[in-house]
Write a protein that holds these residues in place. Structure first.
Motif, PDB file in Angstrom:
ATOM      1  N   UNK A  53     -52.417  50.312  72.068  1.00 51.96           N
ATOM      2  CA  UNK A  53     -51.460  49.199  72.013  1.00 51.96           C
ATOM      3  C   UNK A  53     -51.196  48.604  73.392  1.00 51.96           C
ATOM      4  N   UNK A  54     -51.140  47.293  73.433  1.00 51.55           N
ATOM      5  CA  UNK A  54     -50.794  46.580  74.660  1.00 51.55           C
ATOM      6  C   UNK A  54     -49.371  46.063  74.544  1.00 51.55           C
ATOM      7  N   UNK A  55     -48.853  45.538  75.641  1.00 51.19           N
ATOM      8  CA  UNK A  55     -47.522  44.941  75.624  1.00 51.19           C
ATOM      9  C   UNK A  55     -47.425  43.898  74.520  1.00 51.19           C
ATOM     10  N   UNK A  56     -46.412  44.026  73.691  1.00 52.90           N
ATOM     11  CA  UNK A  56     -46.222  43.097  72.585  1.00 52.90           C
ATOM     12  C   UNK A  56     -45.872  41.704  73.103  1.00 52.90           C
ATOM     13  N   UNK A  57     -46.347  40.680  72.363  1.00 53.96           N
ATOM     14  CA  UNK A  57     -46.067  39.306  72.793  1.00 53.96           C
ATOM     15  C   UNK A  57     -44.564  39.016  72.819  1.00 53.96           C
ATOM     16  N   UNK A  58     -43.802  39.798  72.061  1.00 49.00           N
ATOM     17  CA  UNK A  58     -42.350  39.612  72.038  1.00 49.00           C
ATOM     18  C   UNK A  58     -41.615  40.450  73.068  1.00 49.00           C
ATOM     19  N   UNK A  59     -42.349  41.164  73.917  1.00 49.23           N
ATOM     20  CA  UNK A  59     -41.724  41.982  74.942  1.00 49.23           C
ATOM     21  C   UNK A  59     -40.879  41.121  75.886  1.00 49.23           C
ATOM     22  N   UNK A  61     -40.264  41.305  79.095  1.00 49.44           N
ATOM     23  CA  UNK A  61     -40.913  40.907  80.348  1.00 49.44           C
ATOM     24  C   UNK A  61     -41.831  39.710  80.127  1.00 49.44           C
ATOM     25  N   UNK A  62     -42.644  39.780  79.071  1.00 53.00           N
ATOM     26  CA  UNK A  62     -43.587  38.698  78.807  1.00 53.00           C
ATOM     27  C   UNK A  62     -42.853  37.416  78.435  1.00 53.00           C
ATOM     28  N   UNK A  63     -41.782  37.559  77.660  1.00 54.64           N
ATOM     29  CA  UNK A  63     -41.003  36.384  77.270  1.00 54.64           C
ATOM     30  C   UNK A  63     -40.354  35.704  78.458  1.00 54.64           C
ATOM     31  N   UNK A  64     -39.769  36.511  79.363  1.00 58.20           N
ATOM     32  CA  UNK A  64     -39.124  35.939  80.543  1.00 58.20           C
ATOM     33  C   UNK A  64     -40.146  35.288  81.470  1.00 58.20           C
ATOM     34  N   UNK A  65     -41.307  35.938  81.607  1.00 59.15           N
ATOM     35  CA  UNK A  65     -42.364  35.372  82.431  1.00 59.15           C
ATOM     36  C   UNK A  65     -42.823  34.028  81.856  1.00 59.15           C
ATOM     37  N   UNK A  66     -43.006  33.973  80.550  1.00 61.25           N
ATOM     38  CA  UNK A  66     -43.445  32.730  79.899  1.00 61.25           C
ATOM     39  C   UNK A  66     -42.388  31.646  80.036  1.00 61.25           C
ATOM     40  N   UNK A  67     -41.120  32.011  79.812  1.00 58.57           N
ATOM     41  CA  UNK A  67     -40.042  31.024  79.920  1.00 58.57           C
ATOM     42  C   UNK A  67     -39.970  30.418  81.311  1.00 58.57           C
ATOM     43  N   UNK A  68     -40.110  31.259  82.324  1.00 62.01           N
ATOM     44  CA  UNK A  68     -40.071  30.757  83.705  1.00 62.01           C
ATOM     45  C   UNK A  68     -41.269  29.848  83.977  1.00 62.01           C
ATOM     46  N   UNK A  69     -42.447  30.257  83.501  1.00 60.07           N
ATOM     47  CA  UNK A  69     -43.659  29.464  83.743  1.00 60.07           C
ATOM     48  C   UNK A  69     -43.582  28.096  83.078  1.00 60.07           C
ATOM     49  N   UNK A  70     -43.034  28.056  81.862  1.00 57.92           N
ATOM     50  CA  UNK A  70     -42.943  26.786  81.143  1.00 57.92           C
ATOM     51  C   UNK A  70     -41.881  25.866  81.737  1.00 57.92           C
ATOM     52  N   UNK A  71     -40.825  26.457  82.304  1.00 64.33           N
ATOM     53  CA  UNK A  71     -39.761  25.627  82.888  1.00 64.33           C
ATOM     54  C   UNK A  71     -40.131  25.092  84.258  1.00 64.33           C
ATOM     55  N   UNK A  72     -41.073  25.775  84.906  1.00 61.71           N
ATOM     56  CA  UNK A  72     -41.480  25.358  86.253  1.00 61.71           C
ATOM     57  C   UNK A  72     -43.004  25.446  86.375  1.00 61.71           C
ATOM     58  N   UNK A  73     -43.739  24.612  85.614  1.00 62.68           N
ATOM     59  CA  UNK A  73     -45.200  24.714  85.619  1.00 62.68           C
ATOM     60  C   UNK A  73     -45.791  24.317  86.968  1.00 62.68           C
TER      61      UNK A  73
END
Length: 552
Positions: A53-59, A61-73
């Motif tokens: 198993x890998x880190x779940x897409x709903x984890x 850490x992954x969610x916060x990383x994605x949110x930051x990336x999308x807000x500041x591309x």
């Protein structure tokens, strides 16, 4: 202790077992099996157990990383200009989405040039042509891979721009560590992708965390695991074979009774027919399974690093086909079919292919439609796919969906015959640029490829045994995969090694390419192997008693 020196030859072997540089010592094999020693450590550092198993897409850490990336591309300067123009000019955006003419293609290439793409895992060294092509297109490629990856040498040679080393030993944290490494760099990536099967799920998570175009990680996981694929498609009322997951605790009698015989026994994870067996009876099924489990070591194949679970599934009759598909924003923009030649049983070793297909056109359409529906049903929206199917006595049936470009000569076949460069189109997809490849209205040529299998075990001779193939004017490639002095295995000992690849191209017909390959293998080439056991010598195996060599 093991004698591993840190070069990439052994690492290349376990990615592509047919490139073994020499025989592994007994000490090395024992240390790998017991998980100790230098060589064992190198395996763990360089390869990801994909079945884990890998880190779940709903984890979080992954969610916060994605949110930051999308807000500041953040994109590279050349690619940022594409994003701005596409957002401002609707006619420009329409052309990218709908046009395949030269102007649209040139514009796509303009924005491809100068873009920065991260590749997760380079795969074996036979994939080097991919990175050379991306360089030709002006893409700045960075590869993230294990410490002994040949990608390091490509960076030193200037084939790729940068190599990022990552240790896979602690696989549980691989996604978090990869993303932390990436954000610490000055480089801002425009896309993330992979051309290597085992890297698909991690590459999807990295792209997802960076807010870059990707198929959802859950979708990639769904296709990567054969048992999950079967269950998911069954829930959608799509045809799947009867199957059972086989573990050490499985009721073997119940599994065999449910599936029936003949059946196929294969790893839950894997590629290129490695570890696949056809079993005819309950007794043979149990015997082969026990021998596989008893003989599992990392030196016999890396697929077992990904878990020991196997799947017993209903045998499908009929010929096998590959469908190469390109999706752009959930839309099918390319789908072409090629014939797979009969495999060498019981190992299910691949022998060759031809493009275009010789199957009846109506059945080709059925197969393509079924392959496309399977990819879309699993939830894929973008990218390149290599879908393996059979046309059985009950119609089209799925073998598997690979969420990346096919290996060996798949790229060459599609480019030569249909004018579509899957490497280029896949890179555009990774950047989020809509693709509309210009497809030849009819085949530009006729293409066949064969993987020459070792007919018996032994040692390769010091002879130019492929000279007769190179002398044939239709042959465009005759490449040895084993060199003089290399040990090779034939079917009496293991899944036969590929010892050469031969590619034939004709302007006349597919039939001419088939005849040329058959003549080369059966009449012109001499087996270049000194037999390990005198008296085991035999001619090359060639499937000319099956489709497409024999047709109704």
């Amino acid at each position: 202790m093991a004698s591993y020196k840190g070069d990439s030859s052994m690492m290349d072997y376990v990615l592509n077992r047919r490139k073994l540089p020499g025989e592994m010592s007994e000490v090395d094999a024992v240390e790998i099996e017991e998980g100790v020693g230098t060589l064992s450590s190198s395996f763990r550092a360089n390869f990801l157990p994909v079945g884990s198993p890998l880190m779940n897409a709903g984890d979080r850490f992954l969610g916060e990383m994605r949110g930051h990336s999308l807000s500041d591309p953040a994109f590279s300067p050349s690619f940022d200009s594409f994003k701005q123009l596409a957002n401002k000019d609707q006619s420009f955006a329409w052309m990218f989405k709908h046009s395949s003419d030269k102007r649209a293609r040139d514009l796509r290439r303009k924005f491809l040039r100068g873009s920065k793409i991260l590749i997760f895992q380079a795969g074996y060294s036979g994939k080097r042509f991919i990175y050379e092509r991306l360089k030709e297109l002006g893409v700045h490629v960075t590869i993230m891979d294990g410490p002994t990856s040949y990608a390091r040498a490509m960076a030193e040679e200037g084939v790729i721009e940068e190599f990022i080393e990552i240790d896979f030993t602690e696989w549980e944290t691989i996604v978090q560590r990869a993303l932390n490494l990436i954000v610490s760099l000055d480089t801002k990536f425009d896309g993330v992708m992979t051309f290597y099967e085992d890297g698909v799920s991690v590459a999807a998570r990295i792209a997802y965390g960076l807010g870059l175009p990707t198929n959802h990680p859950d979708v990639c996981d769904r296709a990567r695991n054969k048992s999950v694929t079967r269950k998911f498609m069954s829930n959608l009322d799509l045809p799947v074979p009867k199957f059972r997951i086989i573990t050490k605790g499985t009721d073997m009698k119940e599994a065999g009774g449910h599936v029936g015989f003949p059946a196929i026994l294969k790893p839950t994870f894997g590629a290129a027919s490695l570890g696949v067996h056809r079993v005819e009876t309950q007794e043979e099924f149990e015997s082969i399974y026990k021998s596989i489990i008893a003989g599992i070591t990392m030196d016999n194949n890396l697929i077992w690093l990904q878990g020991n679970d196997m799947i017993l599934e209903e045998f499908y009759d009929g010929p096998e086909f590959d469908i190469d598909i390109l999706l752009s924003d959930k839309e099918v923009v390319y789908a072409k079919i090629s014939d797979n030649w009969e495999v060498w049983e019981p190992w299910y070793q691949e022998t060759g292919m031809n493009c275009p297909s010789l199957y009846p056109e109506e059945r080709q359409k059925e197969l393509i439609d079924f392959g496309v529906r399977s990819a879309l049903a699993l939830g894929f929206e973008m990218g390149a796919f290599h879908v393996e199917v059979k046309y059985t006595s009950r119609g089209p049936r799925l073998i598997e969906v690979n969420a990346r470009m096919g290996g060996m000569s798949v790229r060459d076949a599609n480019l030569e015959v249909w004018g579509v460069d899957i490497v280029e189109e896949a890179a555009l997809c990774a950047l989020g640029i809509p693709i509309r490849p210009a497809i030849n209205p009819s085949p530009a040529c006729f293409f066949s490829q064969t993987a020459v299998n070792a007919p018996y075990s032994g040692t390769m001779k010091n002879v130019d045994w492929l000279a007769p193939a190179r002398a044939n004017p239709l042959v465009i490639k005759a490449k040895p995969l084993k060199m003089a002095g290399d040990k090779v295995k034939g079917p009496e000992d293991d899944c036969p090694h590929w010892i050469a690849e031969i590619v034939v191209k004709s302007q006349k017909s597919v039939e001419e390419t088939l005849e040329a390959v058959r003549d080369i293998i059966k009449e012109e080439l001499e087996v270049p192997i000194d037999a390990a056991v005198p008296g085991t010598e035999r001619a090359f195996f060639f499937p000319d008693q099956y489709y497409p060599f024999l047709r109704d």
